[in-house]
Design an enzyme around this catalytic site. Structure first.
Site, PDB file in Angstrom:
ATOM      1  N   SER A  52       0.839  -1.203   0.000  1.00 37.76           N
ATOM      2  CA  SER A  52       0.000   0.000   0.000  1.00 37.76           C
ATOM      3  C   SER A  52       0.870   1.249   0.000  1.00 37.76           C
ATOM      4  CB  SER A  52      -0.940  -0.002   1.208  1.00 37.76           C
ATOM      5  OG  SER A  52      -0.234  -0.283   2.397  1.00 37.76           O
ATOM      6  N   ASP A  90       5.590  -6.993   2.345  1.00 44.90           N
ATOM      7  CA  ASP A  90       4.867  -7.504   1.179  1.00 44.90           C
ATOM      8  C   ASP A  90       5.823  -7.795   0.027  1.00 44.90           C
ATOM      9  OD1 ASP A  90       2.118  -7.836   1.499  1.00 44.90           O
ATOM     10  OD2 ASP A  90       1.734  -5.682   1.322  1.00 44.90           O
ATOM     11  N   GLU A 189      -8.834 -10.094   4.031  1.00 47.17           N
ATOM     12  CA  GLU A 189      -9.223  -8.721   3.692  1.00 47.17           C
ATOM     13  C   GLU A 189     -10.615  -8.672   3.082  1.00 47.17           C
ATOM     14  OE1 GLU A 189      -6.268  -6.352   1.704  1.00 47.17           O
ATOM     15  OE2 GLU A 189      -7.697  -4.734   1.308  1.00 47.17           O
TER      16      GLU A 189
HETATM   17  O1  KIV Z   1      -0.407  -3.446   1.703  1.00 46.08           O
HETATM   18  C1  KIV Z   1      -1.114  -3.399   2.708  1.00 46.08           C
HETATM   19  O2  KIV Z   1      -1.231  -2.371   3.390  1.00 46.08           O
HETATM   20  C2  KIV Z   1      -1.847  -4.607   3.079  1.00 46.08           C
HETATM   21  C3  KIV Z   1      -2.828  -4.494   4.214  1.00 46.08           C
HETATM   22  C4  KIV Z   1      -4.050  -3.789   3.774  1.00 46.08           C
HETATM   23  C5  KIV Z   1      -3.140  -5.806   4.804  1.00 46.08           C
HETATM   24  O3  KIV Z   1      -1.667  -5.616   2.497  1.00 46.08           O
END
Ligand code: KIV
Length: 271
Positions: A52, A90, A189
């Site tokens: 994100s 991520d 999610e």
């Molecule tokens: O990238 C992110 O912020 C996420 C969260 C919304 C779980 O994957």
């Protein structure tokens, strides 16, 4: 002696224990040193360096454009600030879906170049091989099911996922599969609360929900959303704890007024 030796660090094992004891897990995103330091000091259990960052840090419409190098930059900044929380990063779009060897190389780069503790990957059975290969190298993996923003062009919309029986069933199977192959936790999610509660009860590993109700083992929000830095994102699941957009705007306007009126700097603020 290090000043931090008295801090009990959160590990993947701690999270399993928390689930066993019924203690909820707190998780927030962070992308930079300064904010990561504040939320770690506040006692956050897990800090997610989410892709994100593509939206809130870089202003992209989706999470797809962020690169592995950019994720590594954000993650290394966060890790330098954190003494207690488990830091999960991520794997960005395109760094693991292609083949499992590339997935492993991406995960290894994250672990080596940032000092983070785990990676997160979106998807179920379709990324099984990549998840398994990364786990074989001893890298902890957090899964992510339901609304998976890296697939937004396949979904076509950000509406609630798995409302229909068939998709709900597939998600339940994927959650069990991810647990089976060795994931230590799964983000759920934007799925119905009832389904998230059932999935959480069916697993030994903890689930972390976002827009998935109160029956998951923990909760995650995007830091900039819960602090009200990002005013334009208003989903039902979001609770805002501050209105930082307005507070920062007000402070900035006051600063401009002080400069223009020659009030700043005053006698005490100069050498
Ligand atoms: O990238 C992110 O912020 C996420 C969260 C919304 C779980 O994957």
């Amino acid at each position: 002696m290090s000043v931090h030796t008295d801090i009990k660090k959160i590990t993947t094992h701690t999270l399993q224990e928390m689930k066993r004891k019924g203690e909820k897990i707190s998780m927030l995103t962070a992308y930079d040193y300064s904010l990561a330091k504040i939320i770690d000091t506040a006692g956050m259990d897990v800090i997610l360096v989410g892709d994100s960052a593509s939206n809130v840090m870089a202003g992209h419409e989706t999470t797809l454009p962020i690169t592995l190098d950019q994720m590594i930059y954000h993650a290394a900044s966060v890790v330098r600030a954190v003494h207690r929380a488990l830091v999960v990063v991520d794997l960005p779009f395109g760094s693991y879906q292609g083949n499992s060897k590339e997935a492993l190389n991406s995960a290894i780069r994250i672990m080596k170049e940032t000092g983070a503790h785990a990676v997160k990957m979106e998807g179920g059975r379709e990324i099984k091989e990549a998840v398994e290969r990364i786990l074989t190298a001893g890298i902890p993996v957090m899964g992510h099911l339901g609304l998976t923003p890296q697939s937004i062009y396949k979904f076509g919309t950000y509406v609630v996922r798995a409302k229909e029986e068939q998709e709900a069933h597939r998600l339940q199977e994927d959650a069990l599969l991810l647990e089976d192959i060795g994931c230590f936790s799964i983000v759920l999610e934007k799925i119905p609360a009832k389904l998230a509660t059932e999935v959480s009860a069916s697993l030994k590993i903890p689930t972390i929900g976002i827009g998935a109700g109160n029956g998951t083992d923990g909760q995650v929000l995007v830091l900039h959303d819960m602090l009200g830095i990002n005013k334009d994102f208003n989903p039902r699941f979001l609770r805002r704890y501050m209105n930082l957009f307005e507070e920062i705007q007000n402070a900035t306007e006051q600063y401009i007024r002080d400069v223009k009126s020659k009030d700043f700097p005053n006698e005490k603020e100069q050498y």
